[in-house]
Design a protein around this motif. Structure first.
Motif, PDB file in Angstrom:
ATOM      1  N   GLY A 268       7.217  -2.983 -12.661  1.00  0.00           N
ATOM      2  CA  GLY A 268       7.932  -1.676 -12.414  1.00  0.00           C
ATOM      3  C   GLY A 268       8.063  -0.788 -13.453  1.00  0.00           C
ATOM      4  N   PHE A 269       7.002  -0.355 -13.709  1.00  0.00           N
ATOM      5  CA  PHE A 269       6.714   0.817 -14.917  1.00  0.00           C
ATOM      6  C   PHE A 269       6.999   2.278 -14.434  1.00  0.00           C
ATOM      7  N   ILE A 270       8.199   2.741 -15.000  1.00  0.00           N
ATOM      8  CA  ILE A 270       8.690   4.176 -14.713  1.00  0.00           C
ATOM      9  C   ILE A 270       8.401   5.097 -16.036  1.00  0.00           C
ATOM     10  N   SER A 271       7.629   5.862 -15.774  1.00  0.00           N
ATOM     11  CA  SER A 271       7.422   6.588 -17.083  1.00  0.00           C
ATOM     12  C   SER A 271       8.533   7.762 -17.292  1.00  0.00           C
ATOM     13  N   ALA A 272       8.756   8.228 -18.459  1.00  0.00           N
ATOM     14  CA  ALA A 272       9.801   9.093 -18.816  1.00  0.00           C
ATOM     15  C   ALA A 272       9.599  10.357 -17.763  1.00  0.00           C
ATOM     16  N   GLU A 273       8.491  10.742 -17.779  1.00  0.00           N
ATOM     17  CA  GLU A 273       8.153  12.029 -16.936  1.00  0.00           C
ATOM     18  C   GLU A 273       8.526  11.835 -15.542  1.00  0.00           C
ATOM     19  N   GLN A 274       8.007  10.600 -15.028  1.00  0.00           N
ATOM     20  CA  GLN A 274       8.538  10.327 -13.595  1.00  0.00           C
ATOM     21  C   GLN A 274      10.064  10.436 -13.383  1.00  0.00           C
TER      22      GLN A 274
ATOM     23  N   LEU B 216      12.566   6.924  -6.611  1.00  0.00           N
ATOM     24  CA  LEU B 216      11.260   6.742  -7.357  1.00  0.00           C
ATOM     25  C   LEU B 216      10.572   5.458  -6.593  1.00  0.00           C
ATOM     26  N   PHE B 217      11.282   4.645  -5.714  1.00  0.00           N
ATOM     27  CA  PHE B 217      10.859   3.554  -5.447  1.00  0.00           C
ATOM     28  C   PHE B 217       9.304   3.789  -4.808  1.00  0.00           C
ATOM     29  N   GLY B 218       9.271   4.426  -3.880  1.00  0.00           N
ATOM     30  CA  GLY B 218       8.137   4.553  -2.936  1.00  0.00           C
ATOM     31  C   GLY B 218       6.917   4.886  -4.157  1.00  0.00           C
ATOM     32  N   GLU B 219       7.044   5.736  -5.078  1.00  0.00           N
ATOM     33  CA  GLU B 219       6.049   5.902  -5.780  1.00  0.00           C
ATOM     34  C   GLU B 219       5.452   4.845  -6.670  1.00  0.00           C
ATOM     35  N   VAL B 220       6.681   4.007  -7.257  1.00  0.00           N
ATOM     36  CA  VAL B 220       6.404   3.099  -8.326  1.00  0.00           C
ATOM     37  C   VAL B 220       6.020   1.848  -7.478  1.00  0.00           C
ATOM     38  N   ALA B 221       6.388   1.526  -6.453  1.00  0.00           N
ATOM     39  CA  ALA B 221       6.294   0.308  -5.601  1.00  0.00           C
ATOM     40  C   ALA B 221       4.658   0.373  -5.201  1.00  0.00           C
ATOM     41  N   GLU B 222       3.862   1.205  -5.067  1.00  0.00           N
ATOM     42  CA  GLU B 222       2.519   1.415  -4.562  1.00  0.00           C
ATOM     43  C   GLU B 222       1.861   0.398  -5.218  1.00  0.00           C
ATOM     44  N   GLY B 223       1.055  -0.613  -4.817  1.00  0.00           N
ATOM     45  CA  GLY B 223      -0.010  -1.289  -5.328  1.00  0.00           C
ATOM     46  C   GLY B 223       0.759  -2.380  -5.860  1.00  0.00           C
ATOM     47  N   MET B 224       2.045  -2.528  -5.762  1.00  0.00           N
ATOM     48  CA  MET B 224       2.726  -3.816  -6.383  1.00  0.00           C
ATOM     49  C   MET B 224       2.569  -4.903  -5.309  1.00  0.00           C
ATOM     50  N   LEU B 225       2.758  -6.173  -5.944  1.00  0.00           N
ATOM     51  CA  LEU B 225       3.056  -7.361  -5.156  1.00  0.00           C
ATOM     52  C   LEU B 225       4.497  -7.587  -4.483  1.00  0.00           C
ATOM     53  N   LEU B 226       4.659  -8.002  -3.137  1.00  0.00           N
ATOM     54  CA  LEU B 226       5.897  -7.962  -2.860  1.00  0.00           C
ATOM     55  C   LEU B 226       6.887  -8.395  -3.498  1.00  0.00           C
ATOM     56  N   ALA B 227       6.646  -9.380  -4.175  1.00  0.00           N
ATOM     57  CA  ALA B 227       7.799 -10.185  -5.275  1.00  0.00           C
ATOM     58  C   ALA B 227       8.094  -9.521  -6.085  1.00  0.00           C
ATOM     59  N   ASP B 228       7.090  -8.784  -6.656  1.00  0.00           N
ATOM     60  CA  ASP B 228       7.125  -7.853  -8.062  1.00  0.00           C
ATOM     61  C   ASP B 228       8.156  -6.628  -7.726  1.00  0.00           C
TER      62      ASP B 228
ATOM     63  N   VAL C 104       0.935  -1.302  -0.010  1.00  0.00           N
ATOM     64  CA  VAL C 104       0.019  -0.049  -0.061  1.00  0.00           C
ATOM     65  C   VAL C 104       0.971   1.230   0.065  1.00  0.00           C
ATOM     66  N   HIS C 105       1.981   1.193   0.757  1.00  0.00           N
ATOM     67  CA  HIS C 105       3.047   2.277   0.915  1.00  0.00           C
ATOM     68  C   HIS C 105       4.322   1.741   1.202  1.00  0.00           C
ATOM     69  N   ALA C 106       5.131   2.391   0.281  1.00  0.00           N
ATOM     70  CA  ALA C 106       6.543   1.780   0.648  1.00  0.00           C
ATOM     71  C   ALA C 106       7.406   3.091   0.877  1.00  0.00           C
ATOM     72  N   GLU C 107       8.402   2.993   2.027  1.00  0.00           N
ATOM     73  CA  GLU C 107       9.003   3.964   2.317  1.00  0.00           C
ATOM     74  C   GLU C 107      10.588   3.600   2.593  1.00  0.00           C
ATOM     75  N   PRO C 108      11.480   4.147   1.698  1.00  0.00           N
ATOM     76  CA  PRO C 108      12.748   3.646   2.137  1.00  0.00           C
ATOM     77  C   PRO C 108      13.369   4.232   3.290  1.00  0.00           C
ATOM     78  N   VAL C 109      14.030   3.597   3.971  1.00  0.00           N
ATOM     79  CA  VAL C 109      14.696   4.510   5.197  1.00  0.00           C
ATOM     80  C   VAL C 109      16.281   4.196   4.782  1.00  0.00           C
ATOM     81  N   LEU C 110      16.961   5.245   5.015  1.00  0.00           N
ATOM     82  CA  LEU C 110      18.198   5.501   4.541  1.00  0.00           C
ATOM     83  C   LEU C 110      19.139   5.583   5.555  1.00  0.00           C
ATOM     84  N   GLY C 111      20.525   5.384   5.271  1.00  0.00           N
ATOM     85  CA  GLY C 111      21.699   5.931   6.223  1.00  0.00           C
ATOM     86  C   GLY C 111      22.095   5.079   7.236  1.00  0.00           C
TER      87      GLY C 111
END
Lengths: 146, 330, 372, 175
Positions: free
Chosen positions: C210-216, C343-355, C40-47
């Motif tokens: 993992g569809f990333i549009s050029a605009e994204q 990009l990851f957070g926006e694109v990963a929304e709605g994906m299956l975990l494995a995808d 539903v929501h993905a947030e990378p935590v860095l550092g």
């Protein structure tokens, strides 16, 4: 529907090709280097930790304690002391301590040396349970080697 | 005879030994096989050619602590690995290793095997559930949907075999195929007509890989997604039993495939049949399973279900119909 | 195919992917809010491996930072060496001898092949295929041997110097490189493509994922193979030629599918292009010194400088601010994967975990480079 | 018209007072020296820079208030954000933020946007609404310099631990 059949056909073929490739590799010789039994030869430029170069005649280090390496080191690994002995023209080394725990093997010290006094050792089997083993007294190391 | 009391005991010991040796040494075979495929030697330090490696692993696993994390369902958590072993070992009872090596020739042995196969899935479900770990629960859910999806085509192909042989007794099915490889179900000629049973064989083989949660269908373990799936929280022999269960399931799957399609203990060239032929067949099948695992990447959950529902089930249904038609017509 | 998400109920749970997880290739943590297996929501935590390289740069002199550059992107260390050398050379106005430029290009491209090989291996590992990893490592080992021969180390090279390179290359290296190219060219179609690229499982697994549009890509500043997989023809080597890249004839592979397969193909094709560059560079290799005279105490003029290079993961920028002293006053590193990962957070929304994990693998993350 | 000229033209209306002098008046070599030692002394405006020496084509010095407008113009010109760098100038009591933009087009064009804020009240409007990618870069700059990006959706620590109470890249920070 044509996609359905072609998927099955092309797919099965690709799977079989894959299996054939792994089967072929199965019968080919292993490429692993049997490490502790087969010891690799380090290349000429291998950057191990540094060591002092002995003078060809006297066997004493070439170093004249100019401190260039100490200054060049980005991580303060090197601490050396030198003094002018009685009757010598140049300064000679009293102690040369390499703190290998901080060293990043960049080689700045060797590059900065103008007196052909430092080089990289070929040692790569560096593992120990004790941190103090990596505070290396290079002068002593050189003496032990001779 | 007075041996009647000894018979179950001998078979029990025999099966246990067979199961134990297989579970241990299949791990070794797998590692060696994987090593060769990847052009490395595999285990080689412990004993000659690493042959004592399973022993070392076993000792290591047994002497380790079985960690029971806080918040898990203690009883189910401990029982689940044992449940994983029960169907695997029990299944061996009805498998005819040769004409006279079989613990119990039951009339409905095929049915029993499938009932037990479903039980293996229960162990995974319980183990994952009891762990209280999110990865483990996802893994259990995957395992259940996968097993459900693949039992259907598997059963359908077996129905075709049962129709040909007219029996649900594995022994009878095997005896029915005696006399050389042209009698085996996979290449079956019936009254001069070729029955396309190799289609069934491929379906059955794919399903048996999927049923045992092996790559490329190892959705439940999926180490790059779910860490270790339902085994994430298990240590020591809890983990060990799951592993053994997995390998034994492969053995049972191979035995079943060999019996149903490859003529059981029959010699391919029509000479003296024997247990050796049976063992040879199952180990070739097991090697193929290992080979497949180390060749392909993993599939995706819905691809896996697609494969089952869109390809395997229609094909196996057609297979049953065609077989029925052949039997009726010729 | 990303399935549409339908939240039938609001029973979501949080799944901590990492910091220790096999698929994150390092210590990256992704906080996933999941509904079943859907994200539903993905947030990378860095550092988690942040080492404050920028402060270290300010503390030492210009040459003293060079070893650190290799420690950010340990897979394409030479490009980081190169980028840093370029920005300082720009600031200090140092000319690089031609032979050194050629050697830089050869080694950087060799390193790029090694990096892509490792990505290829690790990506397959993400997808559950273990065997390709060792095949790729077998080839990568050859590159590392070659680079070790001339630089003295296998991973963190520290080979470039301001105004040149540390060591000259020798005939054995040149012969070895040619051998390697021949070997990889022959292995590529028979081993890599037949075993993996044409494999139906892989194709089904990563096509349309993992569809990333050029605009994204533009909004997030994605570069490198990620952008090129989305149909953007952007490669710093072509767009803003540096070093001697204009002298070589090579293509920039661009794919318009915008999915993980496109990114996969871009990287695989790039290996071939790198080999072409190396071959041309070896053919044209001029004689001469490999190191220009550079003052010992480097003090570039005060000012603002920027320089970009193309690493295996995208455009690496160095923003250097000098105040006329012997230390960099400010060195900002623009790491390509930092932007790519955002990009990851926006694109990963709605994906299956494995995808989502397959998609993450296709971004080619190197965590030390993100965290710096 | 090249992208460079287009961008310059698009940005020009933002700086009405300073139309005439930009690139023509000052020789390029000396300009950065001046700029580096005292970033505040230059007036806002658009200036071309020497690409071969500095690595970028266009330099925009603007007030923090103009940032979003500049970003929007650059967004319309199909630029993308490369990075955001903070620079600390303790002597001038100033913090500077340098934004780097570039374009995917075949013709290279790099634009650096610089703005300064007082060290005591480092408040800059966010451009994450314009460029989504600026989100993380702004968080990083906040992390290292303590510059507050006004209107940022989630201005939290990104590379340093969540509970860090220091800004390490400030020149007066000593660990």
């Amino acid at each position: 529907m044509s996609g359905y059949w072609s998927d099955i056909l092309v797919g099965s073929k690709s799977l079989l090709t894959g299996m054939m490739i792994t089967a072929r590799e199965f019968f080919r010789p292993v490429v692993t280097e049997n490490y502790p039994y087969e010891v690799p030869v380090m290349t000429e430029r291998f950057r191990g930790h540094i060591e002092l170069i002995p003078n060809e005649e006297s066997g004493k280090p070439n170093c004249i304690a100019c401190m260039a390496c100490q200054r060049a080191c980005p991580s303060d690994c090197i601490s050396l002391k030198g003094s002018k002995k009685e009757g010598d023209k140049k300064k000679s080394l009293d102690s040369y301590i390499l703190d290998f725990t901080k060293c990043s093997l960049c080689g700045s010290c060797v590059e900065s040396c103008n007196f052909n006094a430092l080089r990289f050792s070929k040692e790569y089997n560096l593992a120990s349970f004790n941190k103090d083993d990596f505070i290396i007294d290079l002068l002593k190391r050189l003496e032990d080697q001779n | 005879m007075e041996t009647s009391i000894w018979r179950p005991i001998i078979y029990l010991v025999g099966i246990m030994a067979f199961a134990g040796v297989n579970a241990a040494y299949l791990g070794w075979c797998e590692r060696k096989g994987a090593g060769r495929i990847q052009r490395r030697p595999g285990p080689k330090e412990v004993g000659p050619a690493g042959l004592l490696q399973p022993l070392a692993d076993g000792i290591k696993l047994m002497t380790k602590q079985l960690l029971v994390p806080q918040g898990v369902d203690g009883i189910i958590f401990r029982v689940a690995p044992v449940i994983a072993m029960i169907p695997a070992i029990t299944s061996m009872v009805v498998i005819p290793f040769s004409g006279n090596i079989q613990a119990r020739a039951m009339e409905l042995s095929v049915l029993l095997l499938f009932a037990l196969a479903s039980l293996a899935m229960i162990a995974i479900l319980l183990g994952g559930w009891a762990s209280g770990n999110k990865y483990a629960i996802i893994s259990s859910a995957r395992a259940v949907s996968q097993n459900l999806a693949y039992e259907i085509p598997m059963l359908l192909t077996v129905i075709a075999i049962v129709m040909i042989s007219g029996s649900m007794n594995l022994r009878d099915i095997a005896i029915d195929q005696q006399g050389g490889f042209w009698h085996w179900n996979i290449f079956r000629f019936e009254n001069g007509h070729f029955l396309y049973m190799w289609v069934g064989f491929i379906i059955f083989f794919i399903c048996s890989i999927a049923e045992t949660n092996r790559a490329p269908f190892d959705m439940a373990e999926a180490e790059s997604e779910l860490v270790a799936g339902f085994m994430t929280e298990y240590s020591s022999m809890g983990f060990g039993l799951f592993m053994m269960g997995e390998y034994l399931n492969i053995v049972v799957g191979a035995c079943l495939t060999a019996t149903l399609f490859l003529g059981g203990w029959d010699c391919p060239f029509g000479q003296t049949p024997g247990v050796w032929w049976f063992l040879l067949k199952i180990y070739i099948l097991i090697f193929t399973v290992i080979w497949v695992r180390w060749t392909f990447p993993r599939t995706q959950v819905y691809r896996l279900l697609n494969l089952s529902w869109k390809i395997l089930i229609p094909f196996s249904l057609v297979n049953v119909l065609v077989t029925a038609a052949f039997i009726k017509v010729f | 195919m990303t399935l549409p998400v339908e939240l039938r109920h609001d029973e979501t749970f949080v799944l901590n992917l990492g910091p220790q997880h096999p698929a994150t290739h390092g210590v990256l943590r992704v906080k996933l809010t999941m509904d079943g297996e859907y994200i539903v929501h993905a947030e990378p935590v860095l550092g988690y491996i942040h080492r404050m390289h920028e402060k270290i740069a300010e503390a030492g002199s210009f040459p003293q930072f060079m070893p650190n550059t290799a420690r950010m992107d340990y897979l394409h260390a030479l490009a980081f060496n190169h980028g840093y050398a370029l920005v300082v050379e720009k600031a200090a106005g140092i000319e690089v001898p031609e032979r050194a430029e050629y050697i830089r290009v050869i080694t950087v491209e060799l390193n790029r092949i090694a990096s892509h090989l490792l990505w290829w291996a690790a990506f397959l590992l993400d997808l559950g295929g273990f065997t390709p990893l060792l095949y790729a490592f077998d080839d990568r080992e050859k590159v590392l041997d070659l680079l070790e021969r001339i630089t003295g180390s296998r991973l963190t090279y520290c080979y470039m110097r301001f105004g040149g390179v540390y060591n000259d290359i020798d005939d054995e290296f040149i012969a070895g490189t040619r051998d390697f190219i021949r070997r990889l060219r022959s292995r590529m179609p028979r081993l890599y493509h037949d075993l993996v690229t044409h494999n139906i499982i892989l194709i089904k697994r990563i096509t349309d994922i993992g569809f990333i549009s050029a605009e994204q890509c533009r909004r997030y500043g994605a570069t490198g193979p990620v952008a090129r997989g989305s149909g953007i023809d952007f490669d710093v080597r072509k767009n803003e030629p540096y070093s001697v890249y204009p002298e070589f004839d090579f293509d920039v592979p661009v794919y318009h599918e915008c999915d993980s397969m496109a990114r996969y193909m871009v990287r695989v094709d790039e290996m071939e292009q790198s080999m072409r560059i190396i071959e041309q560079a070896l053919d044209k290799l001029p004689d001469g010194p490999v190191q220009a005279k550079v003052p010992k105490n480097l003090k570039p003029e005060a000012g603002y400088y920027y320089s970009a290079v193309e690493t295996a993961r995208g455009s690496l920028g160095h923003r250097l601010v000098c105040d006329g002293g012997k230390n960099p006053y400010k060195l900002k590193l623009r790491s390509p994967t930092f932007s790519n990962l955002s990009l990851f957070g926006e694109v990963a929304e709605g994906m299956l975990l494995a995808d989502a994990l397959a998609f993450m693998g296709s971004l080619d993350l190197v965590i030390p480079e993100i965290d710096r | 018209m090249t992208i460079l000229e287009q961008t310059q033209a698009a940005l020009a209306p933002l700086f009405p007072a300073q139309e005439e002098p930009p690139a023509a008046a000052e020789p390029e070599g000396e300009e950065p020296v001046e700029a580096a030692t005292s970033p505040a002394e230059r007036r806002p405006g658009v200036a071309t820079t020497e690409y071969s020496r500095q690595g970028y084509h266009l330099e925009v010095l603007c007030e923090p208030g103009q940032l979003v407008a500049v970003a929007e113009i650059l967004d319309r010109q199909r630029f993308f954000i490369e990075s955001i760098a903070g620079v600390d100038w303790p002597k001038q009591e100033q913090l500077e933020v340098v934004y780097d933009f570039t374009t995917y087009e075949a013709e290279p064009c790099r634009v650096a946007v610089r703005t300064v804020v007082p060290r005591t009240a480092p408040l800059v409007p966010t451009i994450s609404g314009v460029f989504s990618g600026a989100d993380w870069h702004e968080r990083e700059t906040f992390d290292f310099y303590g510059i507050i990006f006004d209107g940022h959706p989630d201005l939290s620590r990104i590379l340093l631990p969540e509970d860090a109470d220091f800004h390490p890249l400030l020149k007066d920070y000593m660990p």
